[in-house]
Design an enzyme around this catalytic site. Structure first.
Site: not given
Ligand SMILES: NC(=O)c1ccc[n+]([C@@H]2O[C@H](COP(=O)([O-])OP(=O)(O)OC[C@H]3O[C@@H](n4cnc5c(N)ncnc54)[C@H](O)[C@@H]3O)[C@@H](O)[C@H]2O)c1
Length: 322
Positions: A123, A147, A151
């Protein structure tokens, strides 16, 4: 390609999995199925074709047993994470387990599988907060929330395993995503559901915090280009359209057809970062343009999706206390 997707039932992971599946890749999907996951985020067709396991990546023993029973992968795309800053402020422990330890467990697998590469989905929040200008990939990491610290820590482990064990890792630092299937707790679904449920729209503090916003389909497509391509660098920023939270809320309120007076200011988030801004010219030079549509039309699509998927939204809301 054989791709292991972690967190494939979450918001971005499901978008990526659907795209990678349509592009002909063979998927193995593991997910702990936290409150942020929904079984309906993947189509029945994809679920029937992919190898799927309910598995916690921080559970080293179960993960190792599962992975050692699989044919090796060309790529691991690691989405699995706790993703909500507010939850990390309440309690950071699960963020360390899933985001840091979980990533290290995957790196341990890579150590013994030199044929497998990993894309670590990170992120822009790892850089901290910037008043003016934009971060390029060489800026030092200065995370300010539990958070973003988790990351950033995961990234440092990726880089250290690369130096020490020569594992092949690419890291992407993406801006705020929005679109269908995002958990009800996040800003845009909160604004939409507040209006649909007839509640006032809560905006933290003065609402002048600035973020870049990217449509989730554009993010997923950018990630797949890296997986299918031949990246020359280790780290790539992926940005979007910058606006204040208040400007974003105002646009959504207009799309939803309610008066601006529905927006109310609530107590600010602790340690709320003022502004994020990334320079993503490295990605664009190598892989081309990122955003396909004007943000206004992607916001309209998003509002339409939530309006047509009220059952999904209510399910997501009902899981938030977990
Ligand atoms: N949403 C954003 O704006 C954004 C921006 C940049 C980066 N990210 C990164 O992208 C990735 C996905 O984000 P998102 O928004 O889809 O998140 P989300 O919370 O919607 O989904 C996360 C998924 O990971 C699974 N999960 C959590 N802990 C776990 C574990 N220990 N083992 C297996 N599965 C696990 C959850 O069940 C869920 O399905 C994350 O790593 C986040 O840091 C998100």
């Amino acid at each position: 390609m054989r791709i292991l997707v972690t967190g494939g039932f979450g918001f971005i992971g499901s978008e990526f999995s659907s795209l990678a599946h349509k592009s002909g890749h063979h998927l193995t999907i593991i997910d702990k199925m936290t409150y942020a996951a929904d079984t309906e985020n993947l189509s029945p067709e994809l679920k029937s074709k992919a190898c799927i396991s309910n598995l916690d990546i921080s559970d080293s023993k179960t993960l190792t047993e599962f992975l050692s029973a699989q044919e090796s992968f060309d790529y691991i795309v690691n989405f699995a994470a706790e993703s909500h800053v507010d939850r990390s402020i309440k309690n950071g422990v699960v963020f360390v387990n899933s985001n840091v330890l979980g990533t290290v467990n995957l790196l341990e697998y890579l150590k013994n599988h030199p044929e497998t590469k990993m894309l670590q989905v990170s992120t822009d929040e790892v850089y901290g907060s910037i008043d003016q200008g934009s971060w390029n990939e060489d800026f030092p990491l200065s995370p300010r929330s539990p958070y973003s610290s988790s990351k950033a820590s995961a990234e440092l482990f990726c880089l250290s395993y690369q130096t020490t064990h020569n594992v092949k890792v690419v890291i992407t630092r993406c801006a705020n995503n929005f679109g269908p299937r995002q958990s009800a707790e996040k800003l845009i679904p909160t604004i939409i559901s507040s209006v649909l449920d007839g509640r006032k729209i809560p905006i933290y503090g003065d609402g002048h915090n600035r973020r870049e916003w990217i449509y989730v389909a554009d993010h997923a497509a950018a990630l797949l280009r890296i997986v299918e391509g031949n990246p020359k660098h280790v780290v790539y920023n992926i940005g979007g359209t910058e606006m204040t939270n208040l400007e974003l809320a105002a646009q959504l309120v207009q799309i939803l057809g309610v008066p601006q007076s529905e927006i109310v200011h609530v107590t600010d988030r602790l340690g709320h970062d003022k502004r994020y801004s990334v320079n993503h010219s490295r990605f664009v030079l190598e892989f081309g343009k990122i955003q396909n549509d004007e943000i206004a039309s992607s916001l309209i699509n998003t509002v339409d999706w939530y309006k047509s998927n009220l059952e999904w939204l209510h399910r997501s809301q009902s899981r938030l206390s977990v």
